[in-house]
Design an enzyme around this catalytic site. Structure first.
Site, mmCIF file in Angstrom:
data_model
loop_
_atom_site.group_PDB
_atom_site.id
_atom_site.type_symbol
_atom_site.label_atom_id
_atom_site.label_comp_id
_atom_site.label_asym_id
_atom_site.label_seq_id
_atom_site.Cartn_x
_atom_site.Cartn_y
_atom_site.Cartn_z
ATOM 1 N N GLY A 153 -8.729 2.027 -10.068
ATOM 2 C CA GLY A 153 -9.603 1.149 -10.814
ATOM 3 C C GLY A 153 -9.715 -0.204 -10.161
ATOM 4 N NE ARG A 185 -4.148 1.792 0.506
ATOM 5 C CZ ARG A 185 -4.486 2.866 -0.178
ATOM 6 N NH1 ARG A 185 -3.715 3.260 -1.180
ATOM 7 N NH2 ARG A 185 -5.590 3.532 0.105
ATOM 8 N N GLY A 186 0.877 1.989 -1.111
ATOM 9 C CA GLY A 186 1.820 3.074 -1.300
ATOM 10 C C GLY A 186 1.855 4.072 -0.168
ATOM 11 C CD GLU A 187 -3.149 5.708 2.121
ATOM 12 O OE1 GLU A 187 -3.786 5.522 3.169
ATOM 13 O OE2 GLU A 187 -3.598 6.340 1.147
ATOM 14 C CG ASP A 188 -0.414 2.017 4.837
ATOM 15 O OD1 ASP A 188 -0.862 3.170 5.047
ATOM 16 O OD2 ASP A 188 -1.095 0.990 4.951
ATOM 17 C CB THR A 189 5.170 0.428 3.335
ATOM 18 O OG1 THR A 189 4.655 -0.194 2.135
ATOM 19 C CG2 THR A 189 4.363 -0.013 4.526
ATOM 20 N NE ARG A 190 4.323 5.758 -3.443
ATOM 21 C CZ ARG A 190 3.372 6.529 -2.924
ATOM 22 N NH1 ARG A 190 3.699 7.476 -2.064
ATOM 23 N NH2 ARG A 190 2.109 6.360 -3.259
ATOM 24 C CD GLU A 248 -0.354 -4.708 -6.807
ATOM 25 O OE1 GLU A 248 0.082 -3.785 -7.499
ATOM 26 O OE2 GLU A 248 0.075 -4.983 -5.668
#
Length: 838
Positions: free
Chosen positions: A51, A18-23, A85
């Site tokens: 999407g 999840r990008g906003e968590d761990t990117r 995913e």
């Protein structure tokens, strides 16, 4: 360590997160560690897509990954994209669940399994928003429950750095064992030979041991060495597999030592002080080293050294065609094959015959695979055999794609047919297969090399160019000048009928060790002569590599339509061309060491360049303003351009630039005001410059990872970094707030930093891992304990340094006459330069 673990998958690992968590934290650090270990991981950096379905490119990446790592964070389930995913990953690994590895990042695994907490809230929102499609939500729930039951890692109450190392070590072990079983199971007799080698290696012993593998070329030394290397790398702290070129010269030894240390220490821009660096840097590390194709006793003496050069348990494997080298160095060896019933004279004649006329029975067997290729694949195969073996795969694909050969698919076919392998991202063609490819070209015309498609032997090239016998059949020429004894004339007439010439490479292997001397100073040593008015008659050139081009420019009618690469080191060019050239496919330009070049060409219509090298152009003083049009350039080297003082303001428009090298530009004094616009810049080398100031925008480069100002001593005037102290000393000042949130390595060595230095700004570099303050004049270093990620601290030759404050834990440092204060202990260190672990 760099390694290619799979020849049939595009990626070793797919990272789902999840990008906003761990990117920008955990997953970024995990990705970096995977890359450092040579693991090819897919990391979708932007994660901005929206999407309900996985895009074709992402689906392809999942399908073509050996393993998938799922970082299950607090908001993972709130993303439909992440859940899709996950479903796709499980679909692709239905029969191989052991290749799906979950990481429970700051979440309770039972919450994931039972859909509680954030996970329960996320699914409640999905059910509300997708009332028309409840089946999809159920599919997501089932997928999340399935993955929560798999073996993985729980990050809670765990040191994050140690956890990442454990995950990467586990993946490395899995990849190595999977690679071995997937790619080597069909090699006849390989397992028994590996078993015999393991007995010689005696891996359970803590002594330092060297063994050799010897045989004639093409029998399988390298294949066996790679197989054993892949199986045992996880038992060592650092590993290196080095292939020695056939025409290795002793003068190239320092370069090979640097490459060895760079791989083992994972430092790309390593600076070494003579051959003693090997022992100094490796004596306490357990390492695995493979020296492939050793042809000189000097290599063993200076690269493998004595047992006390390496840490306990280290192993060195040497492959060679010359058994005498191993005997002379007292190395136990393993012979891959034994040939009987031949005396020395018969054996010598057989080898000579095999080199000139390969064994036809072997060639007939190998040719079956070649005959099954289509025309493009045959062209790719022959180009690799004649020109590109052991070259970087991505580079070769760029060149061959420029020839309209559909190189990516073609190389995949060659891999599937076992005609080529990928090792360390380099094309690796077996000796016998390569000889078969060259024999196919030779058979095109046994007596007249001018009627062959490819020329690589200097005798054939000399014959064709002196007799003007070349014609439209010739597509490629590769000439190593170090093999040439007589002067070779390049005339327009010699190339007049080569209308289909795609590749022309005239190079000199010894140039890698050449300094900045004028290659034309000694006329007798200039092996290549271009006639006045020389022009190329082919408009199909894709690759032009000319070492020592003797004319002052390329003629105005030089207009190859599909130009991809222009490499002209050590040339006499003063002006590359006049006016504007349209080379829309040109991606690589290298004019290094062209010391008569005064200004760059107009770049406005060659905007697809990705790599631009102007290293060692001693008289280059002007960069054309159109530099900013190179919006795709990723690498720019201006190293040792002694006359260069600044960059044009348009340089700030290089939005794809990742690496900029200005080291050795001894008159370079300022960056453009908007230099901080280079948002993608990851590495800046500015050693030995005379920078006066850095613009304020400089400190906003969030992606900068490596920054070096080694030996940058003056004449400073503003307090961005420096201010003038008493006498000739320099006071270092850092801004109170730095935005270098990604900076990993900072080098301020030999900058004459004195007691007036304000180094408090260092404490804001929270991501810093390596800090070099060697060769400076301060007595006490400020508190840097907040640098929690700092692993290495260099204080070599800080001869006035007397004391340090408390240091971050698990740190290595190098110092002179140092008193450590902190943790209620005081230790006086030796007066000589040493490495210490805190």
């Amino acid at each position: 360590m760099a390694a290619a673990f799979s020849s049939w998958k595009s990626y070793d690992v797919f990272l789902s997160f999840r990008g906003e968590d761990t990117r920008n934290n955990f997953t970024a650090h995990l990705y970096q560690e995977l890359c450092a270990k040579g693991i090819n991981a897919f990391f979708d950096e932007d994660k901005l897509k929206r999407g309900g379905v996985v895009s074709p490119s992402l689906a392809t990446a999942i399908e073509n990954s050996m393993f998938s790592v799922i970082v299950l964070s607090e908001n993972y389930a709130s993303s439909r994209w992440c859940l899709e995913e996950l479903v796709k990953i499980l679909e692709c690994n239905q029969s191989k669940e052991e290749r799906v590895l979950p990481i429970f990042y700051n979440v309770d695994p039972s919450d994931v399994q039972n859909h509680r907490g954030n996970f329960g809230e996320a699914f409640a929102d999905h059910e509300k928003n997708m009332e028309e499609n409840p089946e999809r939500v159920k599919l997501w729930k089932d997928a999340l429950q399935q993955v929560s039951n798999l073996s993985g890692w729980d990050s809670r109450n765990t040191n994050e750095s140690l956890l990442i190392k454990e995950i990467v070590k586990n993946l490395l072990s899995k990849l190595l064992s999977t690679s071995t079983s997937d790619t080597e199971e069909n090699l006849v007799g390989i397992n028994s030979r590996i078993g015999e080698l393991k007995m010689l290696l005696c891996l359970q012993s803590n002594d330092v041991r060297m063994i050799g593998i010897c045989s004639m070329g093409g029998i399988g030394k390298t294949t066996l060495a790679k197989a054993i290397y892949r199986q045992i790398t996880d038992q060592f702290e650092a590993c290196s597999f080095l292939e020695i070129v056939d025409d290795f010269k002793e003068r190239d030894l320092t370069i090979l030592v640097k490459k060895l240390l760079s791989q083992l220490l994972e430092e790309e821009n390593l600076k070494i002080k003579g051959l003693t660096s090997t022992k100094a840097r490796l004596h306490s590390r357990k390492v695995l080293i493979v020296l492939d194709n050793v042809n000189s006793l000097t290599i063993l003496e200076h690269r493998a050294g004595n047992q006390d050069w390496f840490g306990e348990g280290s192993r060195i494997i040497v492959t060679t065609r010359d058994k005498r080298l191993l005997i002379s160095h007292r190395v136990d060896y393993y012979e891959v094959a034994e040939f009987k019933n031949m005396n020395k004279d018969e054996w010598r004649d057989y080898l000579a015959k095999l080199k000139i006329t390969p064994n036809m029975k072997i060639q007939e067997v190998l040719r079956i695979s070649y005959d099954g290729l289509d025309d493009n694949e045959k062209n790719i195969f022959l180009d690799i055999a004649c020109f590109f073996n052991v070259e970087d795969k991505d580079y070769v694909i760029e060149i061959l794609d420029g020839c309209n050969f559909f190189a990516y698919c073609g190389i995949r076919t060659l891999i599937d047919k076992s005609l080529v392998n990928i090792f360390d991202n380099r094309l690796d063609m077996h000796d016998l297969i390569q000889e078969m490819g060259k024999e196919i070209v030779r058979q095109q015309s046994l007596t007249d090399p001018g009627k062959r498609s490819r020329l690589w032997l200097h005798e054939d090239i000399f014959d064709v160019l002196t007799k003007n016998s070349g014609n439209e059949k010739i597509e490629g020429i590769s000439l190593n000048l170090s093999h040439l004894e007589d002067v070779l004339n390049f005339t327009t007439q010699a190339f007049a009928r080569m209308n289909e010439l795609r590749l022309l490479k005239v190079y000199e292997f010894s140039s890698i060790s050449r300094d900045f001397e004028d290659p034309f100073k000694d006329k007798e040593n200039c092996k290549l002569h271009f006639s006045n008015g020389f022009r190329f008659c082919s408009t199909d050139l894709r690759c032009l590599y000319l070492h020592g081009y003797s004319l002052k420019s390329l003629l105005n009618d030089f207009n190859p339509r599909n130009f991809v690469e222009l490499i002209m080191p050590y040339s006499r060019i003063k002006q590359l061309w006049k006016g504007i050239k349209v080379f829309e496919k040109l991606k690589f330009m290298d004019l290094s060491h062209s010391q008569y070049l005064k200004e760059t060409p107009n770049f406005s219509r060659i905007t697809n360049i990705e790599r631009l090298v102007l290293k060692g152009c001693l008289n280059l003083h002007k960069i054309h303003p159109s530099l900013g049009d190179l919006t795709k350039v990723k690498f720019l080297s201006l190293e040792n351009c002694k006359m260069l003082r600044t960059l044009p303001s348009s340089a700030c428009d290089l939005r794809s630039l990742e690496t900029l090298v200005l080291s050795g530009c001894s008159k370079f004094k300022e960056f453009p005001e908007n230099f901080g616009n280079l948002e993608m810049l990851k590495e800046l080398q500015a050693d030995g410059t005379v920078l006066k100031a850095l613009p304020p925008s400089f400190f906003s480069m969030k992606n900068l990872k490596t920054l070096s100002f080694r030996g940058c001593q003056g004449p400073p005037s503003t307090p961005w970094f420096w201010s003038k102290g008493s006498s000739n000393s320099i006071s270092l000042r850092l801004p109170s707030s730095l935005n270098f949130c990604s900076l990993l390595e900072l080098d301020l060595s030999d900058c004459n930093v004195s007691d007036g230095a304000n180094l408090s700004g260092l404490g804001f570099l929270s991501s810093l891992e390596r800090l070099n303050l060697s060769g400076n004049s301060f007595v006490i270093l400020p508190n840097i304990s907040r640098l929690s990620r700092l692993q290495w601290l260099w204080l070599e030759n800080c001869k006035r340094l007397e004391a340090l404050p408390q240091l971050p834990s698990s740190i290595f440092f190098e110092c002179t006459n140092l008193l450590i204060i902190g943790n209620n202990r005081i230790a006086q260190l030796p007066a000589h330069n040493c490495w210490f672990e805190g």
